[in-house]
Design an enzyme around this catalytic site. Structure first.
Site, short mmCIF file in Angstrom:
data_model
loop_
_atom_site.label_atom_id
_atom_site.label_comp_id
_atom_site.label_asym_id
_atom_site.label_seq_id
_atom_site.Cartn_x
_atom_site.Cartn_y
_atom_site.Cartn_z
N GLY A 113 1.00 -1.31 -0.05
CA GLY A 113 -0.16 -0.16 0.11
C GLY A 113 0.69 1.39 -0.03
O GLY A 113 0.28 2.32 -0.24
N LYS A 117 -34.10 23.22 4.75
CA LYS A 117 -33.87 21.71 5.21
C LYS A 117 -33.22 21.45 6.69
O LYS A 117 -32.75 22.25 7.19
CB LYS A 117 -32.89 21.00 3.99
CG LYS A 117 -31.55 21.48 4.15
CD LYS A 117 -30.65 20.72 3.12
CE LYS A 117 -29.16 21.05 3.29
NZ LYS A 117 -28.39 20.59 2.23
N GLY A 150 -28.35 12.84 -2.29
CA GLY A 150 -29.68 12.58 -1.44
C GLY A 150 -30.25 14.13 -1.23
O GLY A 150 -31.38 14.22 -1.55
#
Length: 329
Positions: free
Chosen positions: A43, A199, A232
């Site tokens: 990695g 919201k 969303g």
């Protein structure tokens, strides 16, 4: 050796968005310099620079998009390599600045990771950062080196003017109270009113529309935001606008993060079209007809040329539109 405006210049691309880097290189009239990013089995990452950078003004194109940590480490390692190779200046072109949403302490004992990233970049050796539409303007204050925050608005606005979406039958919609300034700028150019989505966000990546402030009935709505992540908020806003009588709903966002399940949500939503820029590379599997991509390569290229010639950048963000040329003046 590449020379621009009497200066020795090199433009590199790491692995996050090479197509954008190629566009920038074409717009300023040089070829991409050669480097190699190596990922080892464990990695770890290494960067090999395959040509001299001694005494050069170096520009490195690397949005820190997903996988954010890998792309950030590539950039930090590249900075260290350039510093040790005696580059004259190290200029980081970061069209999308990862961790930008962690710009303040929203709760007790939270980190301010946007500041941490700024510290890491400076410690690694960066002399300048070029970003686009930072999530919060105060991120500029996290740096002790020059940082240029380019605006995607002129590029996005041109798309809607080209498609005849302006005037009294169009309304610009801010997805929250924090985006009102951005929406006003958009609306000023398109000469139309604005509306605001009220919201609440009960948890990260989840939003609920409570109310719509403004008359959207029989209007073409354009939702304007700096980024779209899981989509969303965006799709909930589009559905709410249609329920309030909107004729059709478009969206314009500079950064198409588009984490899962964003593409599926957009495909199944009331959105007619989502317009994003190529600050983040959009993979083939996410390219659906509803998503349109416009390029910021030329804008960033013009910015690099102005930096090299010691000219102000502000002229790039004064909006002017020539219908015959279909481009910014």
């Amino acid at each position: 050796m590449s020379e621009l405006l009497g200066k020795k210049v090199k433009l590199f691309s790491l692995s996050a968005n090479q197509p954008l880097a190629l566009e920038i290189a074409k717009s300023i009239g040089i070829e991409l310099a050669k480097c190699e990013v190596v990922h080892f089995a464990d990695g770890e990452i290494n960067v090999n620079i395959n040509e001299t950078v001694r005494g050069h003004d170096v520009f490195v194109v690397q949005p820190t998009s997903s996988p954010v940590n890998e792309h950030l480490m590539e950039l930090l390692i590249m900075c260290d390599a350039l510093k040790r190779a005696s580059a004259k200046t190290i200029n980081l072109v970061i069209p999308y600045y990862g961790y930008s949403r962690q710009d303040r302490k929203a709760r007790s004992r939270q980190p301010i990771t946007a500041k941490l990233v700024a510290d890491l970049l400076q410690t690694a050796g960066a002399n300048r950062v070029i970003a686009m539409d930072l999530h919060a303007a105060q991120i500029q204050g996290f740096f002790n080196i020059p940082i240029d925050n380019f605006l995607g608005l002129p590029i996005l606005v041109n798309y809607f003017i080209d498609n005849h979406l302006s005037g009294k039958d169009t309304i610009i919609v801010s997805p929250d109270h924090g985006g009102v300034v951005r929406a006003r700028e958009f609306a000023k150019i398109l000469e139309c009113p604005i509306a605001i989505i009220d919201k609440r966000r009960p948890e990260p990546n989840k939003a609920e529309v409570m109310n719509i402030l403004g008359d959207v009935a029989n209007k073409t709505c354009i939702i304007v935001d700096d980024m779209v992540d899981t989509a969303g908020t965006l799709t909930a806003a589009a559905d709410a606008l249609i329920k309030q009588g909107a004729k059709e709903v478009f969206a314009a966002c500079t950064h198409g993060v588009l984490s899962n399940p964003a593409v599926e949500r957009i495909q199944n939503s009331s959105l007619k079209e989502l317009v994003i820029t190529n600050t983040i590379l959009l993979p083939e599997e996410k390219r659906i007809p509803k998503i349109k991509v416009v390029s910021v390569g030329s804008l960033l290229g013009h910015g690099i040329l102005r930096i090299l010639s010691d000219e102000p950048l502000s002229g790039l963000f004064i909006y002017s539109y020539d219908k015959s040329k279909r481009e910014l003046l």
